[in-house]
Design an enzyme around this catalytic site. Sequence first.
Site, PDB file in Angstrom:
ATOM      1  N   HIS A 163       0.911  -1.355   0.151  1.00  0.00           N
ATOM      2  CA  HIS A 163      -0.291   0.496   0.205  1.00  0.00           C
ATOM      3  C   HIS A 163       0.479   1.040   0.312  1.00  0.00           C
ATOM      4  CE1 HIS A 163      -3.611  -1.907   0.557  1.00  0.00           C
ATOM      5  NE2 HIS A 163      -3.422  -2.520   0.985  1.00  0.00           N
ATOM      6  N   HIS A 180      -3.466  -4.190   8.456  1.00  0.00           N
ATOM      7  CA  HIS A 180      -1.916  -3.474   7.225  1.00  0.00           C
ATOM      8  C   HIS A 180      -1.767  -2.210   9.125  1.00  0.00           C
ATOM      9  CE1 HIS A 180      -1.852  -4.415   3.708  1.00  0.00           C
ATOM     10  NE2 HIS A 180      -3.254  -4.172   4.098  1.00  0.00           N
ATOM     11  N   HIS A 184      -6.745 -10.582   7.053  1.00  0.00           N
ATOM     12  CA  HIS A 184      -6.190 -11.427   6.649  1.00  0.00           C
ATOM     13  C   HIS A 184      -5.494 -11.799   7.731  1.00  0.00           C
ATOM     14  CE1 HIS A 184      -3.466  -7.937   5.047  1.00  0.00           C
ATOM     15  NE2 HIS A 184      -4.339  -7.812   3.943  1.00  0.00           N
ATOM     16  N   ASN A 194      -0.894 -11.457   8.351  1.00  0.00           N
ATOM     17  CA  ASN A 194      -0.583 -10.579   7.117  1.00  0.00           C
ATOM     18  C   ASN A 194       0.068  -9.673   7.592  1.00  0.00           C
ATOM     19  OD1 ASN A 194      -1.423 -13.850   5.136  1.00  0.00           O
ATOM     20  ND2 ASN A 194       0.779 -12.961   4.931  1.00  0.00           N
ATOM     21  N   ARG A 197       6.848 -11.815  23.763  1.00  0.00           N
ATOM     22  CA  ARG A 197       6.600 -10.751  24.432  1.00  0.00           C
ATOM     23  C   ARG A 197       5.449  -9.587  23.927  1.00  0.00           C
ATOM     24  NH1 ARG A 197      11.972 -12.149  25.323  1.00  0.00           N
ATOM     25  NH2 ARG A 197      12.803 -12.191  27.280  1.00  0.00           N
ATOM     26  N   ASP A 248      -3.198 -20.612   1.300  1.00  0.00           N
ATOM     27  CA  ASP A 248      -2.366 -20.524   0.391  1.00  0.00           C
ATOM     28  C   ASP A 248      -1.368 -21.601   0.145  1.00  0.00           C
ATOM     29  OD1 ASP A 248      -1.044 -18.943   0.837  1.00  0.00           O
ATOM     30  OD2 ASP A 248      -1.172 -17.874  -1.069  1.00  0.00           O
ATOM     31  N   HIS A 276       1.666 -17.339   2.388  1.00  0.00           N
ATOM     32  CA  HIS A 276       1.301 -16.174   3.362  1.00  0.00           C
ATOM     33  C   HIS A 276       1.660 -16.657   4.277  1.00  0.00           C
ATOM     34  CE1 HIS A 276      -0.365 -13.673  -0.375  1.00  0.00           C
ATOM     35  NE2 HIS A 276       0.130 -13.180   0.156  1.00  0.00           N
ATOM     36  N   ASP A 294      -7.304 -12.774  -1.431  1.00  0.00           N
ATOM     37  CA  ASP A 294      -6.794 -12.013  -1.304  1.00  0.00           C
ATOM     38  C   ASP A 294      -6.046 -12.136  -2.721  1.00  0.00           C
ATOM     39  OD1 ASP A 294      -5.483  -9.359   0.190  1.00  0.00           O
ATOM     40  OD2 ASP A 294      -3.305 -10.969  -0.770  1.00  0.00           O
ATOM     41  N   LEU A 319       5.844 -10.212  -0.985  1.00  0.00           N
ATOM     42  CA  LEU A 319       4.485 -10.373  -1.825  1.00  0.00           C
ATOM     43  C   LEU A 319       2.960  -9.513  -2.014  1.00  0.00           C
ATOM     44  CD1 LEU A 319       3.780 -13.844   1.521  1.00  0.00           C
ATOM     45  CD2 LEU A 319       4.056 -13.929  -1.373  1.00  0.00           C
TER      46      LEU A 319
END
Length: 238
Positions: free
Chosen positions: A2, A54, A75, A78, A86, A107, A110, A131, A164
């Site tokens: 992104h 994300h 997801h 990922n 910790r 898959d 990932h 995805d 990826l």
Amino acid sequence: MHDTRQIRLPSADEIAMLTAPRNGGLLVTLAPEVVPAGFIAQLVAAGVRVSLGHSMASYRQTRAAMAEGLTGFTHLFNAMRPLSSREGGPIAQALESPAAWYGLIVDGVHVDPAMLRLTLRGLGHPMLVTDAMPPVGGSRSSFSLHGKNITARDGCCVTDDGTLAGTVLDMAAAVRNCVRLLGVPLPDALRFASAHPATFLGLEHMLGKLAPGYRADLVAFDPNDIEILATWVAGTDD
């Protein structure tokens, strides 16, 4: 993959847009550590489904986000803080919360199948996600994303340096992998692809089941190899 320039605090106009009355549902994926306190609760109060994704949120930040009404994890594993001894981060919170709904990319690339099998022992609710990127259902093996060349190879999409950038996974393959790689019974794998995401989105009254009054979105497949034979969308042969 992104554009990092898009990571920002939500503006007043964006908050108004997201919380405005609408037809249908709305799912927002966000990083809890980026938005101000109370923002998630504001979205949830407006009927928005909120998912973490994300994100480098800590376990404590994730727990606070769930207290405001966040229930989804985009997801899982990922593009989020990894699970460590910790700092459990979002993954630990997702696995220990019965209110969590987390998407899994099955898959074999990932997320390692061993980690996915461990995930299925958590208290949250798994959902299969693809995805998927443009090569799925298309004819080209490469495309451009944010100015970078992306190529489909070995079952996933990668940049020229091997990062990826998505998958070439379709939902039938996700169900197939769930059975073959994870040892999940086929009825459970089908629920992960249908009833679970429908419930997460608040659409369990019309989708995700074969029952009177539900929309007839159907897939016919061979149960041995899970190859699609026919599909129907709202009762119409597709």
